[in-house]
Design a protein around this motif. Structure first.
Motif, PDB file in Angstrom:
ATOM      1  N   VAL A 209       1.449  -3.097   3.451  1.00 46.12           N
ATOM      2  CA  VAL A 209       2.560  -2.541   4.218  1.00 46.12           C
ATOM      3  C   VAL A 209       2.189  -1.196   4.830  1.00 46.12           C
ATOM      4  N   ARG A 210       3.022  -0.768   5.739  1.00 47.80           N
ATOM      5  CA  ARG A 210       3.017   0.601   6.259  1.00 47.80           C
ATOM      6  C   ARG A 210       4.423   1.157   6.052  1.00 47.80           C
TER       7      ARG A 210
ATOM      8  N   ILE B 132      -2.398   2.252   5.479  1.00 48.29           N
ATOM      9  CA  ILE B 132      -1.997   0.977   4.890  1.00 48.29           C
ATOM     10  C   ILE B 132      -1.805   1.168   3.397  1.00 48.29           C
ATOM     11  N   GLY B 133      -0.778   0.512   2.856  1.00 47.04           N
ATOM     12  CA  GLY B 133      -0.546   0.556   1.420  1.00 47.04           C
ATOM     13  C   GLY B 133      -0.479  -0.842   0.842  1.00 47.04           C
ATOM     14  N   GLN B 134      -0.833  -0.957  -0.426  1.00 46.32           N
ATOM     15  CA  GLN B 134      -0.713  -2.232  -1.120  1.00 46.32           C
ATOM     16  C   GLN B 134       0.401  -2.110  -2.150  1.00 46.32           C
ATOM     17  N   VAL B 135       1.333  -3.058  -2.105  1.00 48.01           N
ATOM     18  CA  VAL B 135       2.468  -3.073  -3.023  1.00 48.01           C
ATOM     19  C   VAL B 135       1.961  -3.330  -4.438  1.00 48.01           C
ATOM     20  N   GLN B 136       2.404  -2.493  -5.377  1.00 45.06           N
ATOM     21  CA  GLN B 136       2.036  -2.632  -6.779  1.00 45.06           C
ATOM     22  C   GLN B 136       3.145  -3.323  -7.566  1.00 45.06           C
ATOM     23  N   THR B 137       4.394  -2.832  -7.399  1.00 46.97           N
ATOM     24  CA  THR B 137       5.540  -3.419  -8.099  1.00 46.97           C
ATOM     25  C   THR B 137       6.761  -3.410  -7.181  1.00 46.97           C
ATOM     26  N   VAL B 138       7.667  -4.349  -7.446  1.00 46.53           N
ATOM     27  CA  VAL B 138       8.940  -4.413  -6.730  1.00 46.53           C
ATOM     28  C   VAL B 138      10.030  -4.651  -7.762  1.00 46.53           C
ATOM     29  N   ILE B 139      10.951  -3.683  -7.868  1.00 44.89           N
ATOM     30  CA  ILE B 139      12.094  -3.817  -8.773  1.00 44.89           C
ATOM     31  C   ILE B 139      13.327  -3.458  -7.967  1.00 44.89           C
TER      32      ILE B 139
ATOM     33  N   THR C  18       6.769   0.314  -5.586  1.00 44.94           N
ATOM     34  CA  THR C  18       5.626   1.200  -5.779  1.00 44.94           C
ATOM     35  C   THR C  18       4.494   0.708  -4.887  1.00 44.94           C
ATOM     36  N   VAL C  19       3.983   1.633  -4.064  1.00 49.78           N
ATOM     37  CA  VAL C  19       2.937   1.295  -3.105  1.00 49.78           C
ATOM     38  C   VAL C  19       1.789   2.289  -3.255  1.00 49.78           C
ATOM     39  N   ASN C  20       0.574   1.785  -3.237  1.00 52.71           N
ATOM     40  CA  ASN C  20      -0.615   2.641  -3.269  1.00 52.71           C
ATOM     41  C   ASN C  20      -1.168   2.706  -1.847  1.00 52.71           C
ATOM     42  N   PHE C  21      -1.004   3.867  -1.193  1.00 50.85           N
ATOM     43  CA  PHE C  21      -1.417   4.057   0.194  1.00 50.85           C
ATOM     44  C   PHE C  21      -2.837   4.606   0.287  1.00 50.85           C
ATOM     45  N   GLU C  22      -3.548   4.226   1.367  1.00 56.35           N
ATOM     46  CA  GLU C  22      -4.913   4.690   1.611  1.00 56.35           C
ATOM     47  C   GLU C  22      -5.009   6.210   1.587  1.00 56.35           C
ATOM     48  N   HIS C  23      -4.102   6.875   2.287  1.00 56.74           N
ATOM     49  CA  HIS C  23      -4.177   8.330   2.440  1.00 56.74           C
ATOM     50  C   HIS C  23      -2.976   9.058   1.841  1.00 56.74           C
ATOM     51  N   GLY C  24      -2.091   8.328   1.188  1.00 50.83           N
ATOM     52  CA  GLY C  24      -0.902   8.948   0.616  1.00 50.83           C
ATOM     53  C   GLY C  24      -0.788   8.773  -0.880  1.00 50.83           C
TER      54      GLY C  24
ATOM     55  N   LEU D  67       9.694  -0.238   5.022  1.00 52.74           N
ATOM     56  CA  LEU D  67       8.324  -0.708   4.893  1.00 52.74           C
ATOM     57  C   LEU D  67       8.126  -1.872   5.851  1.00 52.74           C
ATOM     58  N   VAL D  68       6.980  -1.876   6.510  1.00 55.08           N
ATOM     59  CA  VAL D  68       6.660  -2.911   7.499  1.00 55.08           C
ATOM     60  C   VAL D  68       5.459  -3.698   6.995  1.00 55.08           C
ATOM     61  N   ALA D  69       5.584  -5.022   6.958  1.00 55.90           N
ATOM     62  CA  ALA D  69       4.482  -5.875   6.516  1.00 55.90           C
ATOM     63  C   ALA D  69       3.309  -5.769   7.477  1.00 55.90           C
ATOM     64  N   VAL D  70       2.089  -5.793   6.908  1.00 51.49           N
ATOM     65  CA  VAL D  70       0.859  -5.713   7.689  1.00 51.49           C
ATOM     66  C   VAL D  70      -0.026  -6.878   7.266  1.00 51.49           C
ATOM     67  N   ASP D  71      -0.629  -7.538   8.231  1.00 54.23           N
ATOM     68  CA  ASP D  71      -1.599  -8.588   7.943  1.00 54.23           C
ATOM     69  C   ASP D  71      -2.898  -7.920   7.511  1.00 54.23           C
ATOM     70  N   HIS D  72      -3.309  -8.100   6.253  1.00 55.55           N
ATOM     71  CA  HIS D  72      -4.490  -7.393   5.751  1.00 55.55           C
ATOM     72  C   HIS D  72      -5.753  -7.751   6.520  1.00 55.55           C
ATOM     73  N   GLY D  73      -5.788  -8.867   7.233  1.00 57.79           N
ATOM     74  CA  GLY D  73      -6.936  -9.203   8.054  1.00 57.79           C
ATOM     75  C   GLY D  73      -7.104  -8.259   9.240  1.00 57.79           C
TER      76      GLY D  73
END
Length: 61
Positions: A11-12, A21-28, A33-39, A51-57
């Motif tokens: 996501v972004r 870009i961030g990767q979702v860790q948990t959803v409650i 919880t998102v782990n972002f590249e630079h955040g 949050l906006v979905a991103v195609d990881h490709g």
């Protein structure tokens, strides 16, 4: 609706494009919880932020 959010999704955060870009860790519920590249790891309340979905490709992961 946050139906597209699940652990492993990419996501972004629309309000913080500098975090990259961030990767979702948990959803409650609306707490994601998102782990972002630079955040780093951030707890996002999706009732207040978008949050906006991103195609990881798109970015070669």
């Amino acid at each position: 609706m946050n139906d597209f959010l699940s652990p492993g999704s990419f996501v972004r955060l629309s309000g913080r494009p500098d975090w990259g870009i961030g990767q979702v860790q948990t959803v409650i519920g609306s707490r994601v919880t998102v782990n972002f590249e630079h955040g780093g790891k951030q707890l996002i309340n999706t009732d207040r932020a978008s949050l906006v979905a991103v195609d990881h490709g798109m970015f070669g992961r």
